[in-house]
Design a protein around this motif. Structure first.
Motif, PDB file in Angstrom:
ATOM      1  N   PRO A 213       0.982  -1.134  -0.170  1.00 45.19           N
ATOM      2  CA  PRO A 213      -0.191  -0.015  -0.004  1.00 45.19           C
ATOM      3  C   PRO A 213       0.924   1.364  -0.030  1.00 45.19           C
ATOM      4  O   PRO A 213       1.731   1.447   0.637  1.00 45.19           O
ATOM      5  CB  PRO A 213      -1.016  -0.063   1.301  1.00 45.19           C
ATOM      6  N   VAL A 214       0.455   2.200  -0.790  1.00 51.73           N
ATOM      7  CA  VAL A 214       1.355   3.442  -0.727  1.00 51.73           C
ATOM      8  C   VAL A 214       0.981   4.404   0.386  1.00 51.73           C
ATOM      9  O   VAL A 214      -0.179   4.453   0.465  1.00 51.73           O
ATOM     10  CB  VAL A 214       1.151   4.140  -2.032  1.00 51.73           C
ATOM     11  N   ARG A 215       1.946   4.787   1.037  1.00 45.75           N
ATOM     12  CA  ARG A 215       1.732   5.796   2.053  1.00 45.75           C
ATOM     13  C   ARG A 215       2.489   6.950   1.643  1.00 45.75           C
ATOM     14  O   ARG A 215       3.597   7.067   1.542  1.00 45.75           O
ATOM     15  CB  ARG A 215       2.280   5.317   3.269  1.00 45.75           C
ATOM     16  N   ALA A 216       1.615   8.206   1.834  1.00 39.71           N
ATOM     17  CA  ALA A 216       2.148   9.612   1.448  1.00 39.71           C
ATOM     18  C   ALA A 216       2.891   9.974   2.755  1.00 39.71           C
ATOM     19  O   ALA A 216       2.363   9.753   3.822  1.00 39.71           O
ATOM     20  CB  ALA A 216       0.748  10.275   1.120  1.00 39.71           C
ATOM     21  N   ALA A 217       4.037  10.668   2.277  1.00 43.12           N
ATOM     22  CA  ALA A 217       4.662  11.361   3.154  1.00 43.12           C
ATOM     23  C   ALA A 217       5.450  12.700   2.632  1.00 43.12           C
ATOM     24  O   ALA A 217       5.325  12.742   1.441  1.00 43.12           O
ATOM     25  CB  ALA A 217       5.808  10.433   3.629  1.00 43.12           C
ATOM     26  N   ALA A 218       6.050  13.345   3.467  1.00 46.93           N
ATOM     27  CA  ALA A 218       6.666  14.578   2.853  1.00 46.93           C
ATOM     28  C   ALA A 218       7.798  14.991   3.965  1.00 46.93           C
ATOM     29  O   ALA A 218       7.682  14.594   5.075  1.00 46.93           O
ATOM     30  CB  ALA A 218       5.617  15.848   3.243  1.00 46.93           C
ATOM     31  N   VAL A 219       8.838  15.390   3.526  1.00 45.07           N
ATOM     32  CA  VAL A 219      10.041  15.882   4.259  1.00 45.07           C
ATOM     33  C   VAL A 219      10.428  17.357   3.966  1.00 45.07           C
ATOM     34  O   VAL A 219      10.071  17.704   2.673  1.00 45.07           O
ATOM     35  CB  VAL A 219      11.242  15.045   3.817  1.00 45.07           C
ATOM     36  N   LEU A 220      10.981  17.823   4.712  1.00 45.68           N
ATOM     37  CA  LEU A 220      11.551  19.314   4.746  1.00 45.68           C
ATOM     38  C   LEU A 220      12.912  19.316   4.225  1.00 45.68           C
ATOM     39  O   LEU A 220      13.738  18.597   5.026  1.00 45.68           O
ATOM     40  CB  LEU A 220      11.161  20.292   5.695  1.00 45.68           C
ATOM     41  N   ILE A 221      13.405  19.994   3.270  1.00 46.98           N
ATOM     42  CA  ILE A 221      14.802  20.143   2.849  1.00 46.98           C
ATOM     43  C   ILE A 221      14.979  21.598   3.489  1.00 46.98           C
ATOM     44  O   ILE A 221      14.917  22.458   2.511  1.00 46.98           O
ATOM     45  CB  ILE A 221      15.222  19.916   1.429  1.00 46.98           C
ATOM     46  N   PRO A 222      15.580  21.804   4.594  1.00 46.80           N
ATOM     47  CA  PRO A 222      15.760  23.245   5.148  1.00 46.80           C
ATOM     48  C   PRO A 222      17.183  23.649   4.840  1.00 46.80           C
ATOM     49  O   PRO A 222      18.360  23.379   5.378  1.00 46.80           O
ATOM     50  CB  PRO A 222      15.703  23.103   6.724  1.00 46.80           C
ATOM     51  N   VAL A 223      17.231  24.717   3.848  1.00 47.88           N
ATOM     52  CA  VAL A 223      18.641  25.244   3.242  1.00 47.88           C
ATOM     53  C   VAL A 223      18.700  26.430   4.247  1.00 47.88           C
ATOM     54  O   VAL A 223      17.844  27.418   4.209  1.00 47.88           O
ATOM     55  CB  VAL A 223      18.548  25.654   1.758  1.00 47.88           C
ATOM     56  N   ILE A 224      19.679  26.564   5.009  1.00 43.89           N
ATOM     57  CA  ILE A 224      19.857  27.648   5.911  1.00 43.89           C
ATOM     58  C   ILE A 224      20.530  28.694   5.148  1.00 43.89           C
ATOM     59  O   ILE A 224      21.439  28.764   4.586  1.00 43.89           O
ATOM     60  CB  ILE A 224      20.896  27.341   7.201  1.00 43.89           C
ATOM     61  N   ALA A 225      19.880  29.997   5.374  1.00 48.19           N
ATOM     62  CA  ALA A 225      20.210  31.172   4.576  1.00 48.19           C
ATOM     63  C   ALA A 225      21.632  31.923   5.144  1.00 48.19           C
ATOM     64  O   ALA A 225      21.495  32.891   5.736  1.00 48.19           O
ATOM     65  CB  ALA A 225      19.153  32.301   4.454  1.00 48.19           C
ATOM     66  N   ARG A 226      22.480  31.207   5.030  1.00 49.53           N
ATOM     67  CA  ARG A 226      23.692  31.550   5.482  1.00 49.53           C
ATOM     68  C   ARG A 226      24.656  32.274   4.282  1.00 49.53           C
ATOM     69  O   ARG A 226      24.539  31.833   3.158  1.00 49.53           O
ATOM     70  CB  ARG A 226      24.720  30.645   6.418  1.00 49.53           C
ATOM     71  N   PRO A 227      25.776  32.954   4.633  1.00 50.56           N
ATOM     72  CA  PRO A 227      26.568  33.371   3.317  1.00 50.56           C
ATOM     73  C   PRO A 227      27.113  32.020   2.522  1.00 50.56           C
ATOM     74  O   PRO A 227      27.174  32.040   1.308  1.00 50.56           O
ATOM     75  CB  PRO A 227      27.596  34.286   4.011  1.00 50.56           C
ATOM     76  N   ARG A 228      27.536  31.033   3.413  1.00 47.70           N
ATOM     77  CA  ARG A 228      27.643  29.729   2.689  1.00 47.70           C
ATOM     78  C   ARG A 228      26.596  28.872   3.189  1.00 47.70           C
ATOM     79  O   ARG A 228      26.615  28.514   4.417  1.00 47.70           O
ATOM     80  CB  ARG A 228      28.843  29.085   3.512  1.00 47.70           C
ATOM     81  N   PRO A 229      25.619  28.611   2.170  1.00 48.76           N
ATOM     82  CA  PRO A 229      24.460  28.013   2.656  1.00 48.76           C
ATOM     83  C   PRO A 229      24.697  26.803   3.076  1.00 48.76           C
ATOM     84  O   PRO A 229      25.722  25.874   2.656  1.00 48.76           O
ATOM     85  CB  PRO A 229      23.706  27.992   1.203  1.00 48.76           C
ATOM     86  N   SER A 230      23.978  26.044   3.972  1.00 47.92           N
ATOM     87  CA  SER A 230      23.818  24.816   4.642  1.00 47.92           C
ATOM     88  C   SER A 230      22.559  23.974   4.629  1.00 47.92           C
ATOM     89  O   SER A 230      21.435  24.826   4.556  1.00 47.92           O
ATOM     90  CB  SER A 230      24.634  24.888   6.003  1.00 47.92           C
TER      91      SER A 230
END
Length: 227
Positions: A65-82
């Motif tokens: 059975p397909v199970r719906a999910a979501a993830v957040l890719i949090p890109v931190i707004a630093r001068p050198r992003p992380s």
């Protein structure tokens, strides 16, 4: 819950190894806003997933059975992003001690993948919704266990603070975006699983091993935004 600083002291430019060319934040934002999906794909056949490198998995997954999910890719707004990642609790029944994005199942009360990803990020690490600006979506990623994950890419204001849920997360940390988006750091590894030789993406930053679904989604981000 233990309060976390916004950036662990060892995750500094001097500590990084294998980083690619610097990726300015402004360039990432322009690329993301023009190349990411503006709306989530909620019903199409997922083009990305564990079956990409191990095609034999698709027959097994289609029987689940397909199970719906979501993830957040949090890109931190630093001068050198992380990118903010988590180390899943060693006490969890599913994927204990593995590196992951904040995320989980899409609940009936969620309005969609964005709502679910932001809710899970707040529940897992205390990331406030109002500090996250959504940029767009990646193609859904189908896991070998039947989860259809919609990755949500968001930029996070750097003044955030975290409060970890110890039932779900042992640690939160940042990895430079330029390291994760450098194809020189994208490896393929194999091991036997479910009677099959499973091949998967993997990346190692300092002592941290990022592999499987998380590495596969990061590879998808690279191909969509920088490929």
């Amino acid at each position: 819950m233990d309060a976390m600083p916004s950036a662990p002291p060892h995750d500094t430019p001097e500590a990084a190894t294998g980083a690619g060319a610097p990726l300015p934040l402004d360039d990432f934002l322009v690329r993301a806003r023009t190349r990411l999906l503006a709306e989530p794909d909620l019903s199409g056949d997922p083009p990305r997933g564990d079956h990409e490198l191990t095609p034999e998995y698709r027959v097994l997954v289609d029987a689940l059975p397909v199970r719906a999910a979501a993830v957040l890719i949090p890109v931190i707004a630093r001068p050198r992003p992380s990118v903010l990642l988590t180390l899943r609790s060693a006490n969890l029944n599913s994927h204990p001690g593995q590196i992951a994005f904040p995320g989980g199942r899409i609940d009936p009360e969620d309005t969609g993948p964005l709502d679910a990803a932001l809710r899970e990020a707040h529940e897992e690490v205390g990331l406030a919704r109002d500090l996250v600006t959504p940029l767009g979506y990646l193609d859904p990623y189908l896991t070998r266990t039947g989860f259809r994950i919609v990755p949500v890419v968001g930029v996070v204001r750097p003044e955030f603070g975290l409060e970890l849920n110890p039932d779900e997360v042992d640690e939160a940390f940042e990895v430079p975006l330029d390291f994760l988006m450098s194809p020189d750091n994208h490896l393929r590894e194999s091991r036997e699983s479910q009677g099959l030789l499973r091949t998967f993406h993997a990346m190692t930053y300092e002592r941290r091993r990022i592999w499987g679904v998380t590495a596969g989604i990061l590879r998808s981000l690279y191909e969509r935004v920088y490929g």
